[in-house]
Motif scaffolding. Structure first.
Motif, PDB file in Angstrom:
ATOM      1  N   GLU A   1    -102.929 -25.063 -57.593  1.00 58.22           N
ATOM      2  CA  GLU A   1    -102.012 -25.858 -57.880  1.00 58.22           C
ATOM      3  C   GLU A   1    -102.800 -27.481 -57.953  1.00 58.22           C
TER       4      GLU A   1
ATOM      5  N   GLU B   1     -99.422  -8.379 -50.808  1.00 60.50           N
ATOM      6  CA  GLU B   1     -99.045  -9.210 -51.831  1.00 60.50           C
ATOM      7  C   GLU B   1     -97.858 -10.106 -51.669  1.00 60.50           C
TER       8      GLU B   1
ATOM      9  N   CYS C   1     -95.310 -13.749 -52.835  1.00 67.62           N
ATOM     10  CA  CYS C   1     -95.094 -14.768 -53.880  1.00 67.62           C
ATOM     11  C   CYS C   1     -93.842 -15.695 -53.153  1.00 67.62           C
TER      12      CYS C   1
ATOM     13  N   HIS D   1     -93.976 -21.319 -57.066  1.00 66.22           N
ATOM     14  CA  HIS D   1     -95.334 -21.661 -56.973  1.00 66.22           C
ATOM     15  C   HIS D   1     -96.249 -20.380 -57.435  1.00 66.22           C
ATOM     16  N   ASP D   2     -95.549 -19.902 -58.557  1.00 62.11           N
ATOM     17  CA  ASP D   2     -96.529 -19.023 -59.403  1.00 62.11           C
ATOM     18  C   ASP D   2     -96.743 -19.451 -60.757  1.00 62.11           C
TER      19      ASP D   2
ATOM     20  N   TRP E   1     -98.990 -19.369 -63.128  1.00 61.47           N
ATOM     21  CA  TRP E   1     -99.590 -18.531 -63.873  1.00 61.47           C
ATOM     22  C   TRP E   1     -98.700 -17.266 -64.052  1.00 61.47           C
ATOM     23  N   ARG E   2     -97.786 -17.189 -63.479  1.00 63.94           N
ATOM     24  CA  ARG E   2     -96.879 -15.971 -63.636  1.00 63.94           C
ATOM     25  C   ARG E   2     -97.451 -14.667 -63.309  1.00 63.94           C
ATOM     26  N   VAL E   3     -98.385 -14.706 -62.260  1.00 63.50           N
ATOM     27  CA  VAL E   3     -99.085 -13.584 -61.652  1.00 63.50           C
ATOM     28  C   VAL E   3     -97.860 -12.521 -61.249  1.00 63.50           C
ATOM     29  N   HIS E   4     -97.000 -12.963 -60.740  1.00 63.70           N
ATOM     30  CA  HIS E   4     -95.843 -12.174 -60.110  1.00 63.70           C
ATOM     31  C   HIS E   4     -94.386 -12.123 -60.910  1.00 63.70           C
TER      32      HIS E   4
ATOM     33  N   CYS F   1     -91.101 -13.999 -58.979  1.00 67.41           N
ATOM     34  CA  CYS F   1     -91.571 -13.163 -58.050  1.00 67.41           C
ATOM     35  C   CYS F   1     -91.257 -11.683 -58.064  1.00 67.41           C
TER      36      CYS F   1
ATOM     37  N   THR G   1     -93.105  -8.587 -56.439  1.00 69.91           N
ATOM     38  CA  THR G   1     -92.854  -8.460 -54.895  1.00 69.91           C
ATOM     39  C   THR G   1     -91.535  -8.279 -54.078  1.00 69.91           C
TER      40      THR G   1
END
Length: 156
Positions: free
Chosen positions: A66, A133, A135, A139-140, A142-145, A149, A152
């Motif tokens: 970020e 892991e 989330c 605050h994600d 890049w949409r990793v989770h 979220c 997780t």
């Protein structure tokens, strides 16, 4: 005569091999730790090691991804959402959630899953620590989770 000796030794070897396999199968299997023991060995939601790891990784991610100095300053209302062992994975898991206050004054929801003994190489090998892991909602980037979220949270 020679043919009879060869055939006899093959039969003898085969009989010894079968006998050895029967002997091994008759020996009682050593049971590993029970599901309850594996879950008890997994870090709790309030474990300080887990929370400090989340704080450190969140601050690092905020700085690198970020591009801002942001940290978790308070974690409150910590609760365990669900647990799972042997359904379907043999890895013991705890799903947790909490409310967090961030250094910019905003509040958000923190969700995390603790995989018991799954850090680095595999489940429970050489006393490897738990894997975490987490989330923080919003605050994600890049949409990793999954952006919300979802990976997780225990949603099923």
């Amino acid at each position: 005569m020679r043919r009879r000796l060869v055939r006899g030794s093959v039969v003898h070897r085969l009989a010894c091999g079968v006998g050895f396999l029967l002997l091994l199968s008759a020996a009682p299997a050593s049971a590993g730790p029970s599901a309850e023991d594996r879950l008890a060995g997994t870090s709790s939601c309030t474990d300080e090691w887990t929370l400090s790891r989340i704080r450190h990784r969140f601050a690092h991610g905020a700085r690198k991804v970020e591009k801002r100095e942001l940290a978790i300053v308070e974690v409150s209302k910590i609760h365990e959402v669900a647990t799972s062992v042997d359904r379907p994975s043999p890895i013991a898991r705890r799903w947790c959630a909490a409310s967090v206050a961030l250094s910019d004054g905003t509040r958000s929801t923190l969700t995390w899953v603790v995989d018991g003994g799954a850090g680095f190489a595999g489940p429970g090998l050489a006393r490897i620590p738990d894997d975490v892991e987490f989330c923080v909602a919003g605050h994600d980037p890049w949409r990793v989770h999954d952006g919300a979220c979802r990976t997780t949270r225990r949603w099923w």
